[in-house]
Write a protein that holds these residues in place. Structure first.
Motif, PDB file in Angstrom:
ATOM      1  N   LEU B  40      58.322 -30.821  18.587  1.00  0.00           N
ATOM      2  CA  LEU B  40      57.186 -29.900  18.384  1.00  0.00           C
ATOM      3  C   LEU B  40      56.055 -30.599  17.632  1.00  0.00           C
ATOM      4  O   LEU B  40      54.876 -30.407  17.951  1.00  0.00           O
ATOM      5  CB  LEU B  40      57.625 -28.679  17.579  1.00  0.00           C
ATOM      6  CG  LEU B  40      57.898 -27.400  18.347  1.00  0.00           C
ATOM      7  CD1 LEU B  40      58.321 -26.300  17.386  1.00  0.00           C
ATOM      8  CD2 LEU B  40      56.684 -26.934  19.156  1.00  0.00           C
ATOM      9  N   THR B 148      50.687 -22.735  14.459  1.00  0.00           N
ATOM     10  CA  THR B 148      52.016 -22.103  14.383  1.00  0.00           C
ATOM     11  C   THR B 148      53.103 -23.065  14.867  1.00  0.00           C
ATOM     12  O   THR B 148      54.233 -23.003  14.398  1.00  0.00           O
ATOM     13  CB  THR B 148      52.113 -20.788  15.185  1.00  0.00           C
ATOM     14  OG1 THR B 148      51.760 -21.061  16.537  1.00  0.00           O
ATOM     15  CG2 THR B 148      51.186 -19.739  14.625  1.00  0.00           C
ATOM     16  N   ASP B 149      52.744 -23.952  15.795  1.00  0.00           N
ATOM     17  CA  ASP B 149      53.728 -24.937  16.247  1.00  0.00           C
ATOM     18  C   ASP B 149      54.064 -25.910  15.115  1.00  0.00           C
ATOM     19  O   ASP B 149      55.218 -26.295  14.946  1.00  0.00           O
ATOM     20  CB  ASP B 149      53.206 -25.690  17.471  1.00  0.00           C
ATOM     21  CG  ASP B 149      52.974 -24.749  18.638  1.00  0.00           C
ATOM     22  OD1 ASP B 149      53.945 -24.118  19.082  1.00  0.00           O
ATOM     23  OD2 ASP B 149      51.825 -24.615  19.086  1.00  0.00           O
ATOM     24  N   GLY B 151      53.941 -25.061  12.047  1.00  0.00           N
ATOM     25  CA  GLY B 151      54.764 -24.222  11.156  1.00  0.00           C
ATOM     26  C   GLY B 151      56.203 -24.122  11.632  1.00  0.00           C
ATOM     27  O   GLY B 151      57.142 -24.229  10.834  1.00  0.00           O
ATOM     28  N   VAL B 152      56.392 -23.935  12.945  1.00  0.00           N
ATOM     29  CA  VAL B 152      57.754 -23.843  13.488  1.00  0.00           C
ATOM     30  C   VAL B 152      58.461 -25.192  13.338  1.00  0.00           C
ATOM     31  O   VAL B 152      59.657 -25.248  13.030  1.00  0.00           O
ATOM     32  CB  VAL B 152      57.736 -23.377  14.966  1.00  0.00           C
ATOM     33  CG1 VAL B 152      59.141 -23.394  15.557  1.00  0.00           C
ATOM     34  CG2 VAL B 152      57.132 -21.980  15.080  1.00  0.00           C
ATOM     35  N   LEU B 155      59.652 -25.292   9.806  1.00  0.00           N
ATOM     36  CA  LEU B 155      60.772 -24.346   9.662  1.00  0.00           C
ATOM     37  C   LEU B 155      62.072 -24.956  10.171  1.00  0.00           C
ATOM     38  O   LEU B 155      63.103 -24.928   9.491  1.00  0.00           O
ATOM     39  CB  LEU B 155      60.487 -23.105  10.510  1.00  0.00           C
ATOM     40  CG  LEU B 155      60.090 -21.819   9.835  1.00  0.00           C
ATOM     41  CD1 LEU B 155      59.726 -20.784  10.885  1.00  0.00           C
ATOM     42  CD2 LEU B 155      61.195 -21.291   8.943  1.00  0.00           C
ATOM     43  N   LEU B 156      62.018 -25.488  11.391  1.00  0.00           N
ATOM     44  CA  LEU B 156      63.245 -26.026  11.994  1.00  0.00           C
ATOM     45  C   LEU B 156      63.707 -27.303  11.309  1.00  0.00           C
ATOM     46  O   LEU B 156      64.900 -27.562  11.213  1.00  0.00           O
ATOM     47  CB  LEU B 156      63.045 -26.278  13.484  1.00  0.00           C
ATOM     48  CG  LEU B 156      63.058 -25.066  14.396  1.00  0.00           C
ATOM     49  CD1 LEU B 156      63.450 -25.453  15.795  1.00  0.00           C
ATOM     50  CD2 LEU B 156      64.005 -23.986  13.904  1.00  0.00           C
TER      51      LEU B 156
END
Lengths: 210, 210
Positions: B40, B148-149, B151-152, B155-156
């Motif tokens: 990502l 947001t990508d 951010g993801v 997160l991951l």
């Protein structure tokens, strides 16, 4: 029709994800993370069922296994659905805008596509939250030899909820329908708070066995 | 040799994960989560490079893209390595224990297998932490349309660190070499704290654009 994302090998999916195309992106990854969490939960259920030590909870764990499987299937569909919904938004933007009528049709199509696109990760967030609820019970009652797997299931389910919510929010920022935006905003806020609490509770259970 | 896990389709991998075999389990999923985060990050880099608005950071983003790719490859290897290391532990437990000599050989083999198995998720945790560091810079400097990508990805990557650490800790609980255990314990404690801080900082950046 193109190959479904979930039919790709993991290596192919990672290549597709890393490419310069914006889809698949974080929304599909959120759904995949939820599906991984559900499958890990299933594994712990399968490692619990049939063990004498866990005979008391066998029926409950069997039900949880069935629920995990069902939600995993739904999340798998959402991996592709998220990318399709994003592509629909892109398609709407490409509609002609040469006269007033076309501009109005395009404007409405874009708004409809954004609303639909916001509802897909919202669904992912709700389903992943269900996985988190199940992961907590699995950590509590399932095979303790697999306690870290229950913990990883909870971790990934919680990340899936948060990742999906990021995606809902970014779409909401482009939607003009205030009622739709406010309604979804309050629902995701509640979901995020509940997710945080539930994850902390599950983490505490896992920590006891480490 | 069996098919590598990462050569399976996503659907096959999820089935294998959910089955009643304890491997692949949370350790492989941790590495996969880190690889998804890296991919990502690569996507956001690819969507930044060549854009006039981001010309100032182009060289830096190109370097980050290269680093993400390299770490993604390493994490992909760790998906299979984690499952192999677990299987080696199981193999050691099956060694014969019919006389003193065999018991001693088996005891040593089990301890060696546990140590090796603990080092694999430790590697996953370190590599995923590298991804988190890159995700923060990508969120700061990369294309804001893909915030947001980023951010993801963070997160991951953070979940991958935590999930891998769960797996290190469960192996450490069976290792008798105190020096090895204390050393790894203090390293993962530090890593977990740094991961939490870095994730919060990245979250703050992402929130500014939502």
């Amino acid at each position: 029709m193109n190959k479904k994302l979930v039919e790709m090998s993991i290596l192919e999916f990672l290549d597709e994800l890393g490419s310069d195309s914006p889809a698949p992106g974080g929304g599909s990854v959120a759904a995949l993370s939820g599906a991984l969490a559900a499958a890990l939960g299933e594994m712990v259920c399968n490692l619990t069922i049939g063990k004498e030590k866990y005979a008391d909870v066998e029926d409950e764990i069997k039900n949880i296994l069935r629920d995990c499987k069902k939600i995993r299937e739904e999340l798998i569909k959402l991996v592709d659905k998220d990318t399709q919904a994003f592509n629909e938004v892109m398609k709407a933007f490409k509609l002609p805008k040469e006269n007033e009528e076309q501009i109005e049709i395009r404007r409405k199509a874009i708004q409809d596509a954004f609303k639909n696109a916001a509802l897909v990760p919202f669904e992912t967030a709700k389903k992943s939250f269900e996985v988190l609820k199940l992961a907590k019970i699995i950590a509590e009652k399932g095979n303790k030899n697999s306690i870290t797997d229950s913990g990883v299931s909870a971790l990934l389910a919680c990340s899936a909820v948060k990742a999906a919510i990021y995606n809902v929010r970014i779409y909401l920022s482009s939607i003009k329908d205030e009622h739709f935006v406010n309604d979804l905003n309050s629902q995701i806020k509640k979901l995020e708070e509940e997710c945080e609490t539930l994850y902390r509770e599950t983490e505490e259970i896992v920590e006891k066995y480490l």
